[in-house]
Structures are given as C-alpha cells and as structure tokens.
Design a protein around this motif. Structure first.
Motif, PDB file in Angstrom:
ATOM      1  N   LEU A 541       0.643  -1.252   0.161  1.00  0.00           N
ATOM      2  CA  LEU A 541       0.057   0.187  -0.121  1.00  0.00           C
ATOM      3  C   LEU A 541       0.885   1.215   0.094  1.00  0.00           C
ATOM      4  CD1 LEU A 541      -2.698   1.604   0.335  1.00  0.00           C
ATOM      5  CD2 LEU A 541      -2.446   1.331   2.913  1.00  0.00           C
ATOM      6  N   PHE A 542       2.047   1.326   0.819  1.00  0.00           N
ATOM      7  CA  PHE A 542       2.710   2.564   0.871  1.00  0.00           C
ATOM      8  C   PHE A 542       3.922   2.324   0.091  1.00  0.00           C
ATOM      9  CE2 PHE A 542       0.206   2.384   4.960  1.00  0.00           C
ATOM     10  CZ  PHE A 542      -0.478   3.605   4.671  1.00  0.00           C
ATOM     11  N   GLU A 543       4.152   1.738  -0.744  1.00  0.00           N
ATOM     12  CA  GLU A 543       5.206   1.433  -1.753  1.00  0.00           C
ATOM     13  C   GLU A 543       5.300   2.615  -2.790  1.00  0.00           C
ATOM     14  OE1 GLU A 543       8.131  -0.584  -1.927  1.00  0.00           O
ATOM     15  OE2 GLU A 543       7.406  -1.604  -0.249  1.00  0.00           O
ATOM     16  N   ALA A 559      -2.039   9.276  -4.159  1.00  0.00           N
ATOM     17  CA  ALA A 559      -1.823   9.462  -2.594  1.00  0.00           C
ATOM     18  C   ALA A 559      -2.280   8.234  -2.090  1.00  0.00           C
ATOM     19  CB  ALA A 559      -2.899  10.609  -2.188  1.00  0.00           C
ATOM     20  N   ASN A 560      -1.639   7.986  -0.881  1.00  0.00           N
ATOM     21  CA  ASN A 560      -2.045   6.573  -0.147  1.00  0.00           C
ATOM     22  C   ASN A 560      -2.171   6.966   1.245  1.00  0.00           C
ATOM     23  OD1 ASN A 560      -0.924   5.045  -2.385  1.00  0.00           O
ATOM     24  ND2 ASN A 560       0.835   5.472  -1.990  1.00  0.00           N
ATOM     25  N   LEU A 561      -3.327   6.449   1.645  1.00  0.00           N
ATOM     26  CA  LEU A 561      -3.794   7.120   3.174  1.00  0.00           C
ATOM     27  C   LEU A 561      -4.055   5.744   3.828  1.00  0.00           C
ATOM     28  CD1 LEU A 561      -6.007  10.053   2.430  1.00  0.00           C
ATOM     29  CD2 LEU A 561      -3.623  10.033   3.236  1.00  0.00           C
ATOM     30  N   GLY A 562      -3.796   5.611   5.182  1.00  0.00           N
ATOM     31  CA  GLY A 562      -3.901   4.483   5.893  1.00  0.00           C
ATOM     32  C   GLY A 562      -3.614   4.771   7.352  1.00  0.00           C
ATOM     33  N   VAL A 563      -3.846   3.792   8.127  1.00  0.00           N
ATOM     34  CA  VAL A 563      -3.471   3.499   9.527  1.00  0.00           C
ATOM     35  C   VAL A 563      -3.062   2.500   9.985  1.00  0.00           C
ATOM     36  CG1 VAL A 563      -5.909   3.290  10.328  1.00  0.00           C
ATOM     37  CG2 VAL A 563      -4.378   4.244  12.025  1.00  0.00           C
ATOM     38  N   SER A 582      -5.837   3.866  -1.588  1.00  0.00           N
ATOM     39  CA  SER A 582      -5.060   4.674  -2.450  1.00  0.00           C
ATOM     40  C   SER A 582      -5.717   5.436  -3.473  1.00  0.00           C
ATOM     41  CB  SER A 582      -3.961   3.664  -3.419  1.00  0.00           C
ATOM     42  OG  SER A 582      -3.139   4.369  -4.144  1.00  0.00           O
ATOM     43  N   TYR A 583      -5.282   6.457  -3.869  1.00  0.00           N
ATOM     44  CA  TYR A 583      -6.049   7.637  -4.783  1.00  0.00           C
ATOM     45  C   TYR A 583      -5.159   7.820  -5.963  1.00  0.00           C
ATOM     46  CZ  TYR A 583      -8.761   7.462  -0.476  1.00  0.00           C
ATOM     47  OH  TYR A 583      -9.300   7.291   0.642  1.00  0.00           O
ATOM     48  N   VAL A 609     -10.175   5.913  -7.450  1.00  0.00           N
ATOM     49  CA  VAL A 609     -10.307   5.266  -5.946  1.00  0.00           C
ATOM     50  C   VAL A 609     -10.141   3.897  -5.813  1.00  0.00           C
ATOM     51  CG1 VAL A 609     -11.562   5.481  -4.042  1.00  0.00           C
ATOM     52  CG2 VAL A 609     -11.769   7.428  -5.523  1.00  0.00           C
ATOM     53  N   SER A 610      -9.060   3.353  -5.219  1.00  0.00           N
ATOM     54  CA  SER A 610      -8.566   2.022  -5.016  1.00  0.00           C
ATOM     55  C   SER A 610      -9.501   1.359  -4.311  1.00  0.00           C
ATOM     56  CB  SER A 610      -7.494   1.758  -4.609  1.00  0.00           C
ATOM     57  OG  SER A 610      -7.296   1.846  -3.160  1.00  0.00           O
TER      58      SER A 610
END
Length: 760
Positions: A541-543, A559-563, A582-583, A609-610
């Motif tokens: 996800l954050f690659e 853009a990648n967003l997460g927690v 991911s967007y 929008v993923s």
C-alpha cells in the motif's frame, strides 16, 4: 618406562616396568595408550610380592592410565607376564566417554590383548554391547561371545524389560581397524520377540559416520511403475568425497539405475547425479509424456562455493531426455514441478549487494512435447541486481542506488488466456534507479519524510509479434531499442500516537503519502516479463512503485492513506493491524493501462479510488496466532480477496487452518470465484506417539483436493511412520499414495520413498 605411583592407607610402594609403543584407539572398552604414559594408582592397600613379581592393589582401587580411568575391588599386575587383572565391580571410563563394566578384566599392560567376563559397554552415542565374555586380540579385534547389541537405553521404570530392539548373536566381532561390527548367527528382536534370523551380516561400528557398504533399502509403489525396491551402495572414496550407486527394480517398468557423486572442498561442495531406465511398459502410464518415451534419463549437478566471505558462486542444472522423467521417478533433488536451472554469483558486503544469474526453466509436466508450459519457458541471460546505500548522508538524508538488468530469449510466443504470457525472440532491459529520503521529526512526534527519486530504462526488442497483442488488446512498440524515464517527488507523513494503561500499550499511526510524477512512458507497450504477478494488499500500500518488477513503472500522481496499529497486552499478547486506500489524483493511471498481461486489471488499483485493503492479527506467547487479510470493493465493500489463518502450538498439539478467497478475474481466465479451506494438525499422545492429518477442500468445485493422514512413533533409538495421501485433480481423478518408514538408530532406515512424507 611405566611408572606406578601409589598411595595407600596401610602402605605404599612403587614399581617400574617397560611399556611398548601404542596408538590411541578404543575397542570394546579397552583403550590403547601412548608410549611412556604414566599409570596413577590409588587403593586402600598395596601389596608387593617380590618372589612372584606381582603388585596387588586391594580395596577402593582407582587407576588413571593415559586418560583412561578404572575402578575395581582388586587389581593385580604381574611383571613377568605383563598382565593386569581387575576383579570385582570393574568399571572403565575412556577419554571419549565410552563406559565399560565387567566382573573381571584380564589384559596385557598395553591393553592390546585380553579376556573379559560379563562385559557391558555403553558408547558416547548411547549404543550398548553386552556379552557373557569377550576376547581382545592384537589390539584391534574384540570378539563378544553370546553378545547383545542395541542403541536403545533401558526403560527407567522397568529396566528388566527388553529394549525396543536388539540383536542377539552367538558372536559379535568388533574390528577397531576396519571399523566394522560383524554379527554371526544373529537374531533380530523387537520388544523381546524374535522377528528375523540372520546367519551373518556386517555394519559399521558406532563411531563411523561414512563407510563403504550397502545402505538400507527403500520401497515404492504406483499403478504405473508397480512395486519397486531400491538397494543403494555407498562408496566412501575419501574423507571429502563419496559415490552412491542405487539400483531399483520395478515390477512394471524394469530397472532404474542411479549414481550420485559428491565432493566437498575447503570452500564449498559440488555433486553430479545421473539416472536412467529402459521402460518395459510405457503404455502403463496414462499421461502422454510418460507413455511416449521408452529410454529415459537425466544428468544433474549442483554446487556452491564461498569464494571469500563476501562472494558466493554456485549452480543447479538439470538436463533430461524428456521433461517429466525426474519427477515421475522421484529422482532426489530434482522433483520440483518447476526446475530452475541456475548459475549464479552473489556478493554482500556492508551496505552493498550484487546478484547475477543465468537461468532457464524446465516445467516437469505430463503433456507431450510441444504442448503445455515447458516449451514456452524463456532463457534468462542474464538477470542482474546491484543495490547500494551510501555510507555518507546527502543533505542529511539517505541516498540509495539500484541497477537491474535482464535479458530474455524465448523460442515460442504464449498468448493463452490462462498461462504465463511471453514474447518470442529476444527482449532486454537495463534499469538504473536512485532514491533520496530524509526523515524529520517535528514537535509532537510528527515524522515528515521528503522523497526524491529518478529512474531510467534502456530497452531492446526483437520479436515476430507485431501490432496489437491478441490476448489483451495492448499494442507493443516496434522492434529495436527504446528508452524511458521517470522522476518522482513525494512526501510521507506519519504521526504515531502512544496510549498506555497499567497492563497494555497501544500505538496508532496514521500514515499519508503523495507522489507526484509524469505519466508512464508508452504505458503497457514494452515487454512485461518480470511484473506479471501483482496483488494489491497492505504489504505494498505504501510502496512508491507498487508493480512487482521493473518492466512496468508506476506513473501519475497518487496518494496513499492508511492507519497502522500495534499493541501489547501484558507480556504475552501482541496485536497488530493496518487499513488503507490509494487514490489516483492526476495523469495516467498505469494500472488501468493494458499491457501484454494486463497486470493491473482486476487489481483494485485500476480505478481512481482504489479498493480498501486491510489486515489484522494477534498472537499469544509462542502458542497461538491468527491473522486475516482482505481487499474490499471501494463502493460496495464486497470482498474481492481474503485470507485467514490460525495456528496453535503446544507440546501435545500443533495445528493450523487457513481460508482463501479470490473473486472472479475474467481477464486472467478465471470466470468464477475461487475458494479454498485447508487444515493440518499433529497430535502427540503418550511420550513418543503422534498422529497427523491434513486436508484441503476446494469450495468452488466442491471437492476434497488433498487429504493425508499419518501415524508415527519416534524415540531416541527407533522410529516408524505410516502415511496415506490422496489428491484429486480438476477432473476429480484420485491418486492414492501409501508409505512407511522404519528407522533403527546406528543401523539405518528403510521404507517407501515419497516426497511428501515429511508432512506426515
């Protein structure tokens, strides 16, 4: 000269006598000693008879002679006959740990010859000899009369019971020079019950790990080959080289011959293996590949050498007359479904890594030549990786540099919908990539990491495939050379927040990224050989570039967003999880661009929008663990891909279960969803018994794809295993395999030979 120093409660004395040169060796509890070894004697009373020229030690006798220690009730040494006689509760402990006990020892003073009554020996590896009497001759051969041999320790609770297995023989001859044990008029007993009588047989003594001779036989059975028995013969050519010859007779297919040569050098080892058969009944096979060949064979070699502490060179190569011989006849080391022929050189030093491979692939399959996957496999000449991280910071940040190159050559083109796609002809790529990043921690724990990256590719193509690629509709660039580049500017923001209680701690870490870059150059128009397998989940996800290889490069602004969450409850429970999305913000979405395999199709990233991706897990000490992972539709939250696993480990039970779900992927040739559940368990009961089982159930096709059960016993001297394995293919054809294995410590093991036996 041999000096005897004695101390006694009632008196003391000393005597000297010559000792002959003697090599250090251990045979049947008697140890030869070096020349001029001193003998130290201690006893309650020491009596010296000058007329008979004897020295007698009486009461609490303790002797230390060249590292060998002996205790006895009485010891008499005759200077005229040069013999030592130890009487009563005699026990000898040798430097190597061998322990011998007897009622009486009568030996020469150099321990080369002697006679022993009621002898019992325990060697360092816990093998045991016992005999009514034993005679040692020439310092090298010991003969046990009415002897017993076993590698099993007596039962602690009931020592009077016979061991699990033992060999009783009229004579047991232990040759210390040849390192052999010969049994004459022997009987093999299991739990005290005689099972087999053997007029004579010879095995290596317990100290020998490698010795020329026959090894334990093994057995096999299948409907196509019939019953088979293998008899291996091992030849110890040198301390660092050996040869194993194996002949296998099969009732349906005839004789299979095998030979394996191994050679170890100071910095590595290599092996050479050959096998061959003239099939007597090829028609017994139902598969085209096996039934269409009569004379079949293989030659394989493996090697690995440490050139120096940083560099390793090796190879693994197989050549065979047809593509399924080694798998059909279970040639050890070459039974993989896909055999990768590989010659490699790797280097690792500090923060630098070098890796060079030349590869080809053999798919061992039953289809006739010209069909299936094997004919479509490429030659990789070569694949190359070099990675380094600078030792010195640049503008306070870390600078890394990567080079990757690969060359592909393939005879045939593959555009089938359900197989791995590949171009005929040749295509190459050289990639250079560099990245700089620096993390700055702001007040409050906010971590900000700016990222700059640049990459360039040089590519060549020479193929007969022109125009749109028929399987996916993608268009390829023309033959010749080309290049592409990519520059990326990005920033990552992380804010870990810690929550604690008296018994727990929790870290919640929101993460956000944005990468700005141009569109992918000629997206999907270059050969894609190493970025075909793609699964979007929390691991990537954050690659910065989510493609699995270098042949595709991610472009556009994203853009990648997460927690992310980690937690601990007490000292035993660990928790973790992640969730994000991911967007695609601007430019061309590389995952929506078709290529020769449509790598991004149905991936969850092909839309702006993923899909959502998430995972969660927990563990308790080293006993229990569970994890779930999934990808969910960005609009309906329907499950697109899911995995779940559960594991439990204790002394008595080891168990695991898993579930997998993949939604339909028509682009890849899977028109319907796929679901599967599997489980395995091993239950240990009593002390040495265990029962095992596993099963895989194909939910989609409603069939039990694989089932196996096993029963095993395993202690320090004996092991036995029984197992049954059943598999079903897509047409529900069942294959049953039965096997067993019996192992007697120090004597060897025998039974059927099955690749999956380790699972049971």
């Amino acid at each position: 000269m041999l000096g005897i120093a004695a101390t006694a409660v009632l008196g003391s004395g000393s005597v000297t006598t010559p000792v002959h040169a003697q090599t250090v060796q251990s045979v049947a509890g008697l140890t030869g000693v070096e020349d001029d070894s001193p003998l130290l004697l201690q006893a309650d009373e020491l009596v010296y008879d000058r007329d008979r020229q004897t020295v007698a030690a009486v009461g609490g006798v303790q002797v230390d002679y060249g590292g060998t220690r002996m205790v006895a009730d009485r010891l008499v040494y005759n200077q005229m006959t040069r013999r030592l006689v130890a009487i009563g509760n005699v026990e000898i402990l040798q430097p190597d740990g061998t322990r011998a006990t007897a009622d009486e020892f009568d030996v020469t003073d150099d321990f080369r010859e002697g006679f022993v009554n009621a002898l019992r020996i325990v060697t360092p590896d816990e093998t045991r000899f016992a005999a009514e009497s034993a005679v040692r001759e020439r310092g090298e051969v010991t003969t046990f009369n009415n002897g017993i041999y076993t590698a099993c320790a007596p039962c602690e609770e009931h020592p009077e019971k016979p061991p699990i297995w033992q060999i009783k023989a009229q004579r047991i001859i232990w040759n210390g020079t040849e390192k052999t044990v010969r049994f004459e008029n022997a009987s093999f007993e299991f739990l005290g019950v005689p099972l087999a009588s053997l007029p004579v047989f010879t095995t290596a003594d317990p100290t020998v790990k490698r010795k020329t001779g026959f090894l334990a036989p093994s057995f096999r059975y299948s409907d196509e080959t019939g019953f088979g028995a293998s008899i291996p013969y091992f030849i110890a050519l040198a301390p660092n080289a050996d040869l194993r010859l194996t002949g296998t007779g099969m009732t349906r297919q005839g004789f299979l011959g095998e030979a394996e040569f191994r050679h170890r050098l100071t910095n590595g080892m290599y092996s050479l293996q050959i096998a061959g058969i003239h099939q007597m009944a090829p028609g017994a096979f139902s598969t085209p590949q096996d039934s269409s060949n009569t004379n079949r064979g293989m030659i394989g070699t493996k090697g690995r050498f440490e050139v120096n502490p940083r560099w390793t060179f090796g190879w693994d190569v197989l050549a065979q007359t047809d593509k399924n011989f080694s798998r059909t006849y279970e040639i050890k080391g070459f039974t993989d479904r896909v055999q990768r022929n590989d010659i490699y050189l790797t280097g690792l030093n500090d923060r630098n890594f070098f890796d060079l491979h030349a590869m080809s692939f053999d798919v061992q399959e039953s289809d006739a030549d010209g069909s299936g996957r094997d004919a479509l496999q490429p030659w990789v000449l070569p694949t190359f990786d070099y990675n380094t991280i600078s030792d010195y910071p640049l503008a306070g940040g870390e600078l890394s540099f990567n080079v990757n190159a690969r060359g592909i050559w393939r005879d045939d083109e593959d555009q089938t919908a359900s197989a791995t796609h590949g171009l005929d002809g040749q295509n190459t790529r050289i990639t250079a990539d560099t990245e700089w990043r620096r993390t700055v921690v702001a007040p409050g724990g906010l971590a900000i990491t700016p990222i700059l990256a640049a990459r360039g590719d040089f590519l060549t193509l020479d193929t007969d495939t022109t125009g749109p690629y028929s399987a996916t509709g993608a268009s390829l660039t023309g033959n010749g050379s080309d290049s592409r580049w990519m520059a990326t500017a990005g920033v990552e923001v992380r804010w870990p927040v810690l929550f604690t209680t008296a018994q727990s701690s929790h870290v919640i870490e929101p993460i956000g990224q944005i990468f700005v870059r141009p569109d992918e150059t000629d997206a999907g128009m270059f050969a894609n050989e190493d970025a075909q397998s793609f699964v979007f989940d929390t691991t990537n996800l954050f690659e910065r570039d989510k493609f699995s290889g270098y042949d595709r490069v991610e472009g556009g602004t994203r853009a990648n967003l997460g927690v992310r969450y980690t937690g601990a409850v007490g000292d035993d429970i660990a928790l973790y999880g992640m969730f994000g999305q991911s967007y695609h913000l601007a430019g061309m979405n590389s995952f929506a661009a078709p290529d020769m395999v449509n790598a991004g199709a149905d991936s969850g990233l092909e839309t702006d929008v993923s899909d959502f991706v998430g995972m969660a897990g927990a563990s308790y000490q080293d006993t229990f663990s569970t994890a779930v992972r999934g990808r969910f539709d960005e609009k309906t939250f329907d499950v697109r891909r899911a995995e779940a696993e559960l594991a439990y480990t204790s002394h008595a039970l080891v168990a695991s279960a898993g579930y997998a779900y993949i939604d339909a992927q028509p682009t890849y040739g899977f028109a319907t969803e796929r679901q599967e559940v599997n489980g395995s368990a091993t239950l240990r009961f009593e002390e040495f018994w265990r029962v095992s089982g596993n099963a895989t159930y194909d939910i989609t096709n409603r069939r039990l794809a694989r089932t196996g059960i096993g029963l095993a016993y395993d202690d320090e001297c004996f092991a036995i295993g029984l197992h049954w394995l059943q598999t079903r293919d897509n047409t529900n054809v069942k294959t049953n395999t039965f096997g067993f294995r019996i192992a007697l410590r120090t004597l060897g093991d025998f039974g059927t030979d099955i690749n999956d036996s380790s699972n049971y």
